[in-house]
Design an enzyme around this catalytic site. Sequence first.
Site, PDB file in Angstrom:
ATOM      1  N   ALA A 116      41.330  43.053  40.059  1.00  0.00           N
ATOM      2  CA  ALA A 116      41.547  41.938  40.992  1.00  0.00           C
ATOM      3  C   ALA A 116      40.226  41.228  41.237  1.00  0.00           C
ATOM      4  O   ALA A 116      39.188  41.855  41.466  1.00  0.00           O
ATOM      5  CB  ALA A 116      42.128  42.456  42.302  1.00  0.00           C
ATOM      6  N   ALA A 166      34.529  43.532  45.951  1.00  0.00           N
ATOM      7  CA  ALA A 166      35.467  42.447  46.253  1.00  0.00           C
ATOM      8  C   ALA A 166      36.453  42.806  47.362  1.00  0.00           C
ATOM      9  O   ALA A 166      36.986  41.910  48.019  1.00  0.00           O
ATOM     10  CB  ALA A 166      36.242  42.048  44.992  1.00  0.00           C
ATOM     11  N   SER A 191      39.537  46.799  42.363  1.00  0.00           N
ATOM     12  CA  SER A 191      38.819  45.603  42.812  1.00  0.00           C
ATOM     13  C   SER A 191      37.646  45.328  41.898  1.00  0.00           C
ATOM     14  O   SER A 191      37.072  46.245  41.299  1.00  0.00           O
ATOM     15  CB  SER A 191      38.290  45.807  44.237  1.00  0.00           C
ATOM     16  OG  SER A 191      37.206  46.732  44.232  1.00  0.00           O
ATOM     17  N   ASP A 192      37.270  44.063  41.773  1.00  0.00           N
ATOM     18  CA  ASP A 192      35.949  43.776  41.241  1.00  0.00           C
ATOM     19  C   ASP A 192      34.952  44.392  42.217  1.00  0.00           C
ATOM     20  O   ASP A 192      35.265  44.633  43.389  1.00  0.00           O
ATOM     21  CB  ASP A 192      35.733  42.271  41.097  1.00  0.00           C
ATOM     22  CG  ASP A 192      34.703  41.942  40.020  1.00  0.00           C
ATOM     23  OD1 ASP A 192      33.878  42.808  39.691  1.00  0.00           O
ATOM     24  OD2 ASP A 192      34.722  40.807  39.500  1.00  0.00           O
ATOM     25  N   TRP A 193      33.755  44.661  41.737  1.00  0.00           N
ATOM     26  CA  TRP A 193      32.803  45.439  42.529  1.00  0.00           C
ATOM     27  C   TRP A 193      32.417  44.693  43.817  1.00  0.00           C
ATOM     28  O   TRP A 193      31.921  43.571  43.756  1.00  0.00           O
ATOM     29  CB  TRP A 193      31.583  45.761  41.687  1.00  0.00           C
ATOM     30  CG  TRP A 193      31.673  47.095  40.993  1.00  0.00           C
ATOM     31  CD1 TRP A 193      30.702  48.057  40.965  1.00  0.00           C
ATOM     32  CD2 TRP A 193      32.772  47.650  40.251  1.00  0.00           C
ATOM     33  NE1 TRP A 193      31.137  49.163  40.267  1.00  0.00           N
ATOM     34  CE2 TRP A 193      32.407  48.945  39.822  1.00  0.00           C
ATOM     35  CE3 TRP A 193      34.048  47.186  39.936  1.00  0.00           C
ATOM     36  CZ2 TRP A 193      33.259  49.767  39.081  1.00  0.00           C
ATOM     37  CZ3 TRP A 193      34.899  48.001  39.195  1.00  0.00           C
ATOM     38  CH2 TRP A 193      34.505  49.262  38.787  1.00  0.00           C
TER      39      TRP A 193
END
Length: 808
Positions: free
Chosen positions: A190, A227, A223-225
Amino acid sequence: MSFDVDALLAELDLDAKARLLAGQDVWSLPGLPRIGLRSVVLSDGPVGVRGVRWSPDDPSVTLPSPTALAASWDPRLAVRAGRLLAQEARRKGVHVLLAPTVNLQRSPLGGRHFECYSEDPLLTGMIGAGYVTGVQDGGVAVTVKHFVANDFETERFTADVHLSERALRELYLAPFELIVRRAKPWGIMAAYNSVNGTTMTQHDELLNGVLRDEWGFDGFIVSDWLAARDTVASANGGLDVAMPGPRTVFGEQLAEAVRGGEVDEDVVDEMVRRVLLLAHRTGALGGGPTPWQSTVDGEAIAREIAHRSFVLLSNETGVLPLRAPQSIALIGALAADPKILGGGSATVFPEHIVSPLDGLRKAVPPSTDLAFAIGADPRTTLPPATDNFRLRATAKAADGTRLAEFPLREAKINWIGELPRGLDLATLASVEIEGTYLPERSGTHTFAVTGPGDLRLTVAGQTLFDGVNLPEGGDVFTSIMQVIEQRREVELTAGELVDVSLTYWIPSEMAEFARGTFAWVTFALGHRGPVLDPDAALDEAVALAGKSDVAVVVVGTTAEVESEGFDRTSLALPGRQDELVRRVAAANPNTVVVVNAGSPVELPWRDDVAAVLLTWFPGQAGGDALADVLFGREEPGGRLPTTWPAKLEDAPVTDVTPEEGVLEYGEGVYIGYSAYAKTETQPAYWFGHGLGYTTWVYEELDVYPDDEGGARVRVRVRNSGTRKGREVVQLYLAPTERGDRPPRWLVGFASVEAGPGESVESDIVVPPRSAEVWRDGWRHIAGEYVLEASHSYAQPRLSTRVVLQKIR
């Protein structure tokens, strides 16, 4: 061990389940030995597998950039690339590859577009599906990213993308849907951004509604890091794992939200089920499926993808392939120090790099003289010190205590996410690059320092820089991706050994970044020996070209132009490269220009040179592949996966900067070739364009209905040239009554090979979706269409009229 997810779940209490959903550190999920669960390790891609350390002492096979892979127009080649990456992942103990990137090249200004495949959703989806299939064949998971509409870099962490439901469905969701349905990925990432007002890490409508309920996705969503921002909204919105750990919005906070009645424990159970399934699929729990076992030769496939991706944009005089010239002038700084990959999280470190200069030196016939001149250097920062430097990195505590030492192959530290073993952000205060340098030439040597924070540079007992290196405004975080360089000069004598030291003090803001769990220690010592002044370097190159049979000029972009973290502001080649090409071409009519760029650049001299060859960011074996193509051992097999404008002003979409936090995708479904065709704007090179070393005649086009409501298309082509070659047959569909649809669009493609005089057939499936548009749901638009078998978007070769009626 058998895999019974219900039984395993029953053994876990709420706290244990919540911990599984928050990383235990930057790159891994926690294990639970009592249920047989080992830690699951994630790592960046997509051109290689870095592992958990961002360091050149842990090298990785480095493939050509994703734009290059897409330029092959060959999903089967993408499968093989994926299998190599799975092999690399297993070698490094990695279970999950954070790739592929299937966002669209909406605008040529997108700074990270080298990491995306194409402007077209079908081509993107087909190449992405091949990549996913190959990686997962090897028992390694993917996270298809960045879901969704993360097609820019400016304010990408916070921007809210506003777009129509139709554009979302027909363009930006389309490659994800194709990959989910065809390749069944085990993970999705995401994105940071919001879509129509809702952050993607908590977008219930898209994560749960579309991705899971509508498409049937059964994998995990990470999640993207950094995010994930809200515990309750993320859990209820469909996110499974918040990274990096250990302190995220999940873990303890998620358990407390369940106890407080804000999140139902059944929701957490489903999140954990998906993580346990991931662990099982990748062999971290209960064995998992048997992975594909054959060994892949990394160097060989890197070289093959490279030459299969090279796009011969023009070859008007037939100068290529080269026919044993007596002398070749190889010109351009990028010929000796090429850009093999894009910057940012896609960065890996190959064990070796074959430059164009290296490749041609190995391949040039004995009767041919090869000479090199820099001509023009486009780099605005100096490369890290390497040759004749003997260096090490020393990590120190605040009191000066030495914590650890590491040998260095180049004068650069990139400890991002996780520190080397034995170091801790709580005690690390400074890092010093120290050692010696033995100059080969006397004269003025230039040293440079980069890195956000306090630095001190000492050379030969002289302190050349001692101060703060931050962008205007002093914000350390804006300098993470924005390189700020300080240069200093010193006179050195050849053969006299000197001491060199660059010390970097960790800024307090960086030490506290992500609450002390995410390291970002990045700085470098650059060096350049005595060189000609720019005018003299240009004159030298022109003189060399004038006395050579052939001039090969390598031009391209740099890390300061194409990288994650910022968008581009221009498509012009940096520095004086355009001037270099013009002057060399005036001196030698047999000038071949090699373009080393990850995405479109302006080529204002393209009609004034004998040939233009696009090599993208070609990976570690790019120099060998270039020699293969220049000397005709291999054909340049690529076709453009994106349309190249003649100049930036011609590009249909140039808006990549949010206003007051909002980025409007006001162009709707008109990006790339569809937008050029709608406005009747002539680009420099159309989508699908690319020449080879032979010619093709399109002989027959037949269309048959299939049982799914689409069509099967058979195209017969004949190699009318004198050598074996490859053609990419492209199918476009054009409605006779357009309405609010593009003039035509790609609906299928296939690559074929044949020897001189041989005919070969391709069989291409055109799915029912090809004649559908999104209007509060997918609507089939029945009627008459023209189906075109084409060499490129702008070069139809055969066409037929078809009536498409929805059957199912």
